[in-house]
Design an enzyme around this catalytic site. Structure first.
Site, PDB file in Angstrom:
ATOM      1  N   GLY A   1      -9.148 -10.517 -22.480  1.00 49.10           N
ATOM      2  CA  GLY A   1     -10.334  -9.720 -22.151  1.00 49.10           C
ATOM      3  C   GLY A   1     -11.544  -9.938 -23.032  1.00 49.10           C
ATOM      4  O   GLY A   1     -12.676  -9.788 -22.577  1.00 49.10           O
TER       5      GLY A   1
ATOM      6  N   GLU B   1     -12.312  -6.770 -29.577  1.00 48.20           N
ATOM      7  CA  GLU B   1     -11.553  -6.286 -28.411  1.00 48.20           C
ATOM      8  C   GLU B   1     -12.541  -6.008 -27.279  1.00 48.20           C
ATOM      9  O   GLU B   1     -13.711  -5.716 -27.514  1.00 48.20           O
ATOM     10  CB  GLU B   1     -10.795  -5.024 -28.873  1.00 48.20           C
ATOM     11  CG  GLU B   1      -9.954  -4.296 -27.884  1.00 48.20           C
ATOM     12  CD  GLU B   1      -8.870  -5.102 -27.180  1.00 48.20           C
ATOM     13  OE1 GLU B   1      -9.225  -6.095 -26.523  1.00 48.20           O
ATOM     14  OE2 GLU B   1      -7.706  -4.682 -27.202  1.00 48.20           O
ATOM     15  N   ASP B   2     -12.060  -6.127 -26.045  1.00 46.57           N
ATOM     16  CA  ASP B   2     -12.944  -5.831 -24.913  1.00 46.57           C
ATOM     17  C   ASP B   2     -13.145  -4.327 -24.741  1.00 46.57           C
ATOM     18  O   ASP B   2     -14.267  -3.844 -24.633  1.00 46.57           O
ATOM     19  CB  ASP B   2     -12.424  -6.472 -23.611  1.00 46.57           C
ATOM     20  CG  ASP B   2     -10.972  -6.108 -23.272  1.00 46.57           C
ATOM     21  OD1 ASP B   2     -10.292  -5.450 -24.089  1.00 46.57           O
ATOM     22  OD2 ASP B   2     -10.509  -6.495 -22.181  1.00 46.57           O
TER      23      ASP B   2
ATOM     24  N   ASP C   1      -8.926   1.948 -24.931  1.00 47.97           N
ATOM     25  CA  ASP C   1      -8.687   3.033 -23.966  1.00 47.97           C
ATOM     26  C   ASP C   1      -7.797   4.085 -24.633  1.00 47.97           C
ATOM     27  O   ASP C   1      -8.287   4.965 -25.335  1.00 47.97           O
ATOM     28  CB  ASP C   1      -8.051   2.414 -22.720  1.00 47.97           C
ATOM     29  CG  ASP C   1      -7.792   3.398 -21.600  1.00 47.97           C
ATOM     30  OD1 ASP C   1      -8.361   4.509 -21.632  1.00 47.97           O
ATOM     31  OD2 ASP C   1      -7.013   3.071 -20.678  1.00 47.97           O
TER      32      ASP C   1
ATOM     33  N   GLY D   1      -5.915   3.512 -27.079  1.00 47.35           N
ATOM     34  CA  GLY D   1      -5.912   3.174 -28.510  1.00 47.35           C
ATOM     35  C   GLY D   1      -4.591   2.579 -28.970  1.00 47.35           C
ATOM     36  O   GLY D   1      -4.476   2.103 -30.100  1.00 47.35           O
TER      37      GLY D   1
ATOM     38  N   THR E   1      -2.837  -0.199 -28.075  1.00 49.03           N
ATOM     39  CA  THR E   1      -2.806  -1.640 -28.347  1.00 49.03           C
ATOM     40  C   THR E   1      -3.466  -1.949 -29.683  1.00 49.03           C
ATOM     41  O   THR E   1      -2.882  -2.617 -30.543  1.00 49.03           O
ATOM     42  CB  THR E   1      -3.556  -2.399 -27.219  1.00 49.03           C
ATOM     43  OG1 THR E   1      -3.013  -2.008 -25.965  1.00 49.03           O
ATOM     44  CG2 THR E   1      -3.431  -3.894 -27.395  1.00 49.03           C
TER      45      THR E   1
ATOM     46  N   LYS F   1     -13.745   3.549 -24.671  1.00 49.81           N
ATOM     47  CA  LYS F   1     -13.534   4.476 -23.538  1.00 49.81           C
ATOM     48  C   LYS F   1     -12.671   5.626 -24.041  1.00 49.81           C
ATOM     49  O   LYS F   1     -11.495   5.458 -24.303  1.00 49.81           O
ATOM     50  CB  LYS F   1     -12.858   3.725 -22.391  1.00 49.81           C
ATOM     51  CG  LYS F   1     -12.745   4.544 -21.120  1.00 49.81           C
ATOM     52  CD  LYS F   1     -12.386   3.669 -19.928  1.00 49.81           C
ATOM     53  CE  LYS F   1     -10.921   3.309 -19.908  1.00 49.81           C
ATOM     54  NZ  LYS F   1     -10.538   2.577 -18.678  1.00 49.81           N
TER      55      LYS F   1
ATOM     56  N   PHE G   1     -12.196   2.868 -14.563  1.00 49.89           N
ATOM     57  CA  PHE G   1     -11.614   1.559 -14.829  1.00 49.89           C
ATOM     58  C   PHE G   1     -12.708   0.517 -14.650  1.00 49.89           C
ATOM     59  O   PHE G   1     -13.307   0.403 -13.591  1.00 49.89           O
ATOM     60  CB  PHE G   1     -10.423   1.274 -13.904  1.00 49.89           C
ATOM     61  CG  PHE G   1      -9.631   0.094 -14.390  1.00 49.89           C
ATOM     62  CD1 PHE G   1      -8.690   0.247 -15.394  1.00 49.89           C
ATOM     63  CD2 PHE G   1      -9.895  -1.180 -13.900  1.00 49.89           C
ATOM     64  CE1 PHE G   1      -7.994  -0.855 -15.888  1.00 49.89           C
ATOM     65  CE2 PHE G   1      -9.207  -2.279 -14.391  1.00 49.89           C
ATOM     66  CZ  PHE G   1      -8.253  -2.119 -15.390  1.00 49.89           C
TER      67      PHE G   1
ATOM     68  N   ASP H   1     -10.655  -7.443 -16.691  1.00 42.59           N
ATOM     69  CA  ASP H   1     -10.082  -7.753 -15.385  1.00 42.59           C
ATOM     70  C   ASP H   1      -9.361  -6.569 -14.770  1.00 42.59           C
ATOM     71  O   ASP H   1      -9.029  -5.590 -15.442  1.00 42.59           O
ATOM     72  CB  ASP H   1      -9.048  -8.876 -15.535  1.00 42.59           C
ATOM     73  CG  ASP H   1      -7.753  -8.370 -16.182  1.00 42.59           C
ATOM     74  OD1 ASP H   1      -7.834  -7.735 -17.249  1.00 42.59           O
ATOM     75  OD2 ASP H   1      -6.669  -8.587 -15.599  1.00 42.59           O
TER      76      ASP H   1
ATOM     77  N   ARG I   1     -13.089 -11.089 -14.037  1.00 39.10           N
ATOM     78  CA  ARG I   1     -13.486 -11.404 -15.412  1.00 39.10           C
ATOM     79  C   ARG I   1     -14.826 -12.139 -15.481  1.00 39.10           C
ATOM     80  O   ARG I   1     -15.546 -12.042 -16.463  1.00 39.10           O
ATOM     81  CB  ARG I   1     -12.438 -12.312 -16.081  1.00 39.10           C
ATOM     82  CG  ARG I   1     -11.110 -11.661 -16.370  1.00 39.10           C
ATOM     83  CD  ARG I   1     -10.300 -12.545 -17.321  1.00 39.10           C
ATOM     84  NE  ARG I   1      -8.880 -12.246 -17.323  1.00 39.10           N
ATOM     85  CZ  ARG I   1      -8.297 -11.309 -18.065  1.00 39.10           C
ATOM     86  NH1 ARG I   1      -9.025 -10.557 -18.853  1.00 39.10           N
ATOM     87  NH2 ARG I   1      -6.998 -11.102 -18.014  1.00 39.10           N
TER      88      ARG I   1
END
Ligand code: IMP
Ligand code: MG
Length: 172
Positions: free
Chosen positions: A41, A96-97, A100, A102, A104, A128, A149, A156, A162
Site C-alpha cells: 500500500g 505506511e499507507d 486503521d 493500529g 499492524t 483513520k 474504506f 487497494d 491502487r
C-alpha cells in the site's frame, strides 16, 4: 459495482506530502534516516515522500499481511518479507499507507524496536481513527479521516484501485 466517492485530489495529496517531507527533512537533519515502506500500500506514498525529503536517506521495504481479501484486519499479523538493510543504531521511519485499527503498525513498531535501531517512528499518509483498537503513536500523518474504506494512491480493495492518482471512498 461499488461507487467511488472522491475524498482527496492529487493536488491535495501532493501538498500534504510536500509539507510532511519538509518537517521530516528538518527533524532528521544530521540523522541516518531509513524509510521503511510497508508493502504494497505505501509504494506510491514512499516514492513521492522520498523525493520530497531533502536530506540523504536509505530505503527498504517490509511486507506484512493482516487482511485476506476483506476490509478489516484479521488480527493475524504475518511478516511476509523482512527488511534487508542493517538498521542497528539507525533512525527508522516506517512509511505506511493507512493506520486503521493500529494492530499492524504497532506489531511492526515493536518488532523493529527489538532490533536495536536508534529510533523508530511512524509516518502514515492517512490516519483513520474510527476503528482504532491498539494505541499507537503516529508521529507524522498527512491526512486524518474519520471513517470509510479508502482506495487509490496505493491503497487497494482486493488489489484493485491502487493506480488511481487520488483517494476515494469505496461505497459498497
Ligand atoms: P490496521 O492493522 O487495522 O491498522 O490496518 C492497517 C492496514 O490495513 C493498512 O496498512 C492497509 O493496508 C489496510 N487498510 C486499512 N484501512 C484501509 C482502507 O480504508 N483502505 C485500504 N486499505 C486499508
Ligand atoms: Mg498497508
Amino acid at each position: 459495482m461499488p461507487e467511488l466517492i472522491p475524498v482527496l485530489t492529487e493536488a491535495e495529496i501532493d501538498k500534504s506530502v510536500t509539507d510532511i517531507a519538509k518537517i521530516i527533512s528538518a527533524e532528521y537533519k544530521g540523522c541516518e534516516l531509513i524509510l521503511i515502506g510497508v508493502l504494497k500500500g505505501a509504494f506510491i506514498f514512499l516514492s513521492d515522500l522520498s523525493r520530497k525529503i531533502d536530506i540523504p536517506l536509505k530505503i527498504d521495504f517490509a511486507r506484512i499481511s493482516s487482511y485476506g481479501a476483506g476490509t478489516s484486519t484479521s488480527g493475524n499479523i504475518k511478516l511476509l518479507k523482512d527488511i534487508e538493510i542493517e538498521i542497528e543504531g539507525k533512525d527508522l521511519l516506517i512509511v505506511e499507507d493507512i493506520v486503521d485499527t493500529g494492530t499492524t503498525i504497532s506489531h511492526f513498531v515493536d518488532y523493529l524496536k527489538n532490533k536495536n535501531a536508534k529510533s523508530v517512528k511512524v509516518c502514515t499518509l492517512i490516519d483513520k481513527r474510527e476503528r482504532r483498537e491498539t494505541e499507537v503513536t503516529i508521529d507524522y500523518a498527512c491526512h486524518v479521516v474519520d471513517e470509510g474504506f479508502l482506495v487509490g494512491y496505493g491503497l487497494d480493495y482486493a488489489e484493485d484501485y491502487r493506480e488511481l492518482p487520488g483517494i476515494y471512498h469505496l461505497k459498497f
